[in-house]
Scaffold this motif. Structure first.
Motif, PDB file in Angstrom:
ATOM      1  N   TYR A 259       0.808  -1.216   0.000  1.00 58.06           N
ATOM      2  CA  TYR A 259       0.000   0.000   0.000  1.00 58.06           C
ATOM      3  C   TYR A 259       0.848   1.277   0.000  1.00 58.06           C
ATOM      4  O   TYR A 259       0.302   2.378  -0.024  1.00 58.06           O
ATOM      5  CB  TYR A 259      -0.964   0.004   1.190  1.00 58.06           C
ATOM      6  CG  TYR A 259      -2.051  -1.031   1.040  1.00 58.06           C
ATOM      7  CD1 TYR A 259      -3.126  -0.805   0.200  1.00 58.06           C
ATOM      8  CD2 TYR A 259      -1.985  -2.247   1.704  1.00 58.06           C
ATOM      9  CE1 TYR A 259      -4.127  -1.756   0.041  1.00 58.06           C
ATOM     10  CE2 TYR A 259      -2.973  -3.210   1.541  1.00 58.06           C
ATOM     11  CZ  TYR A 259      -4.037  -2.951   0.703  1.00 58.06           C
ATOM     12  OH  TYR A 259      -5.019  -3.900   0.537  1.00 58.06           O
TER      13      TYR A 259
ATOM     14  N   ALA B 197      -8.473  -3.510   1.192  1.00 54.95           N
ATOM     15  CA  ALA B 197      -9.393  -3.961   0.147  1.00 54.95           C
ATOM     16  C   ALA B 197      -8.662  -4.658  -0.999  1.00 54.95           C
ATOM     17  O   ALA B 197      -9.262  -5.435  -1.730  1.00 54.95           O
ATOM     18  CB  ALA B 197     -10.206  -2.783  -0.377  1.00 54.95           C
ATOM     19  N   ASP B 198      -7.366  -4.388  -1.148  1.00 56.81           N
ATOM     20  CA  ASP B 198      -6.578  -5.014  -2.210  1.00 56.81           C
ATOM     21  C   ASP B 198      -5.718  -6.173  -1.697  1.00 56.81           C
ATOM     22  O   ASP B 198      -4.832  -6.642  -2.410  1.00 56.81           O
ATOM     23  CB  ASP B 198      -5.670  -3.973  -2.875  1.00 56.81           C
ATOM     24  CG  ASP B 198      -6.465  -2.872  -3.561  1.00 56.81           C
ATOM     25  OD1 ASP B 198      -7.581  -3.155  -4.032  1.00 56.81           O
ATOM     26  OD2 ASP B 198      -5.970  -1.732  -3.611  1.00 56.81           O
TER      27      ASP B 198
ATOM     28  N   HIS C  38     -16.929  -0.971   2.598  1.00 55.34           N
ATOM     29  CA  HIS C  38     -15.570  -0.490   2.376  1.00 55.34           C
ATOM     30  C   HIS C  38     -15.472   0.885   3.019  1.00 55.34           C
ATOM     31  O   HIS C  38     -16.457   1.627   3.042  1.00 55.34           O
ATOM     32  CB  HIS C  38     -15.258  -0.379   0.875  1.00 55.34           C
ATOM     33  CG  HIS C  38     -15.079  -1.710   0.223  1.00 55.34           C
ATOM     34  ND1 HIS C  38     -16.118  -2.383  -0.383  1.00 55.34           N
ATOM     35  CD2 HIS C  38     -13.991  -2.506   0.107  1.00 55.34           C
ATOM     36  CE1 HIS C  38     -15.673  -3.535  -0.854  1.00 55.34           C
ATOM     37  NE2 HIS C  38     -14.389  -3.638  -0.568  1.00 55.34           N
ATOM     38  N   ARG C  39     -14.309   1.201   3.562  1.00 53.35           N
ATOM     39  CA  ARG C  39     -14.098   2.523   4.148  1.00 53.35           C
ATOM     40  C   ARG C  39     -12.604   2.834   4.073  1.00 53.35           C
ATOM     41  O   ARG C  39     -11.784   1.917   4.037  1.00 53.35           O
ATOM     42  CB  ARG C  39     -14.602   2.578   5.591  1.00 53.35           C
ATOM     43  CG  ARG C  39     -13.835   1.692   6.559  1.00 53.35           C
ATOM     44  CD  ARG C  39     -14.315   1.915   7.998  1.00 53.35           C
ATOM     45  NE  ARG C  39     -13.782   0.942   8.920  1.00 53.35           N
ATOM     46  CZ  ARG C  39     -12.576   1.022   9.501  1.00 53.35           C
ATOM     47  NH1 ARG C  39     -11.783   2.018   9.239  1.00 53.35           N
ATOM     48  NH2 ARG C  39     -12.172   0.087  10.353  1.00 53.35           N
ATOM     49  N   PRO C  40     -12.274   4.117   4.085  1.00 59.04           N
ATOM     50  CA  PRO C  40     -10.850   4.454   4.097  1.00 59.04           C
ATOM     51  C   PRO C  40     -10.300   4.413   5.525  1.00 59.04           C
ATOM     52  O   PRO C  40     -11.031   4.669   6.481  1.00 59.04           O
ATOM     53  CB  PRO C  40     -10.833   5.884   3.552  1.00 59.04           C
ATOM     54  CG  PRO C  40     -12.163   6.451   3.954  1.00 59.04           C
ATOM     55  CD  PRO C  40     -13.127   5.292   3.948  1.00 59.04           C
ATOM     56  N   ASP C  41      -9.018   4.069   5.651  1.00 63.38           N
ATOM     57  CA  ASP C  41      -8.380   4.186   6.961  1.00 63.38           C
ATOM     58  C   ASP C  41      -7.946   5.647   7.125  1.00 63.38           C
ATOM     59  O   ASP C  41      -8.139   6.467   6.212  1.00 63.38           O
ATOM     60  CB  ASP C  41      -7.237   3.173   7.108  1.00 63.38           C
ATOM     61  CG  ASP C  41      -5.935   3.597   6.448  1.00 63.38           C
ATOM     62  OD1 ASP C  41      -5.911   4.599   5.695  1.00 63.38           O
ATOM     63  OD2 ASP C  41      -4.925   2.908   6.668  1.00 63.38           O
TER      64      ASP C  41
ATOM     65  N   GLY D 253      -6.137   7.056   4.236  1.00 66.97           N
ATOM     66  CA  GLY D 253      -6.767   7.010   2.930  1.00 66.97           C
ATOM     67  C   GLY D 253      -6.712   5.666   2.230  1.00 66.97           C
ATOM     68  O   GLY D 253      -7.176   5.543   1.095  1.00 66.97           O
TER      69      GLY D 253
ATOM     70  N   ARG E  33      -7.978   2.122   1.254  1.00 69.13           N
ATOM     71  CA  ARG E  33      -9.326   1.525   1.204  1.00 69.13           C
ATOM     72  C   ARG E  33      -9.322   0.190   1.940  1.00 69.13           C
ATOM     73  O   ARG E  33      -8.533  -0.698   1.634  1.00 69.13           O
ATOM     74  CB  ARG E  33      -9.737   1.329  -0.249  1.00 69.13           C
ATOM     75  CG  ARG E  33     -11.179   0.985  -0.437  1.00 69.13           C
ATOM     76  CD  ARG E  33     -11.580   1.216  -1.905  1.00 69.13           C
ATOM     77  NE  ARG E  33     -12.887   0.646  -2.139  1.00 69.13           N
ATOM     78  CZ  ARG E  33     -13.095  -0.509  -2.764  1.00 69.13           C
ATOM     79  NH1 ARG E  33     -12.102  -1.199  -3.245  1.00 69.13           N
ATOM     80  NH2 ARG E  33     -14.329  -0.949  -2.929  1.00 69.13           N
TER      81      ARG E  33
ATOM     82  N   ALA F 178     -11.565  -3.183   3.462  1.00 71.28           N
ATOM     83  CA  ALA F 178     -12.761  -4.013   3.348  1.00 71.28           C
ATOM     84  C   ALA F 178     -13.160  -4.398   4.766  1.00 71.28           C
ATOM     85  O   ALA F 178     -12.336  -4.882   5.542  1.00 71.28           O
ATOM     86  CB  ALA F 178     -12.475  -5.262   2.528  1.00 71.28           C
TER      87      ALA F 178
END
Length: 164
Positions: free
Chosen positions: A33, A121-122, A140-143, A146, A148, A150
């Protein structure tokens, strides 16, 4: 010869090993990330000790004398928030993570109706592990940085009862 890891409750004396394994395990996520400030990497030894002395559940996987993984759950109401599932990089892919996940669910059994957790998410490998264990993506939400995430949930399945 490989020794099957045993899953045991973690104690304060395990804090340093837990932090070391956690940092090693999450390093590949940080690289994936492009974020060296993932919370599992910035958590301090005192914060790990605090979790170990708190009301949550923390389990460790040991292979002989070596701590090779850990997981924790914080219980809030009828929900167990599972987090920091970590397996030493040289032990990944051997079922330790799945056994830790099952063990934390068993340790919380009877006290919660829902398990929830999140991962990047990835992070396909993590998502496959969680989905194999019955978790489903619900959001889904950002940490805070930023990335993403899951969000996954797994309802507790109650054993069938007959009221005969």
């Amino acid at each position: 010869m490989s020794v099957e890891a045993s899953i045991v409750p973690a104690g304060v004396a395990d804090a340093g090993e837990i932090l070391t394994v956690q940092r090693a395990a999450y390093l590949t996520e940080a690289q994936h990330y492009g974020d060296p400030f993932l919370p599992p990497l910035t958590e301090t030894l005192d914060e790990v000790r605090s979790v170990l002395t708190g009301p949550g559940v923390v389990l460790a996987a040991r292979s002989g004398h070596r701590l090779v993984g850990s997981v924790r759950a914080h219980l809030a109401g009828d929900t167990a928030h599972v987090g920091r599932l970590s397996v030493a990089p040289d032990q990944q892919g051997r079922g330790v993570g799945g056994r830790l996940l099952t063990a934390i669910e068993v340790a919380c059994a009877g006290r919660v109706a829902l398990f929830t957790l999140f991962t990047g998410a990835d992070s396909a490998r993590n998502l496959r592990l969680y989905q194999r264990h019955g978790y489903r993506i619900v959001a889904h939400r950002p940490d805070p940085n930023g990335i993403r995430l899951a969000v996954l949930e797994k309802p507790v399945v109650s054993p069938a009862r007959s009221d005969a």
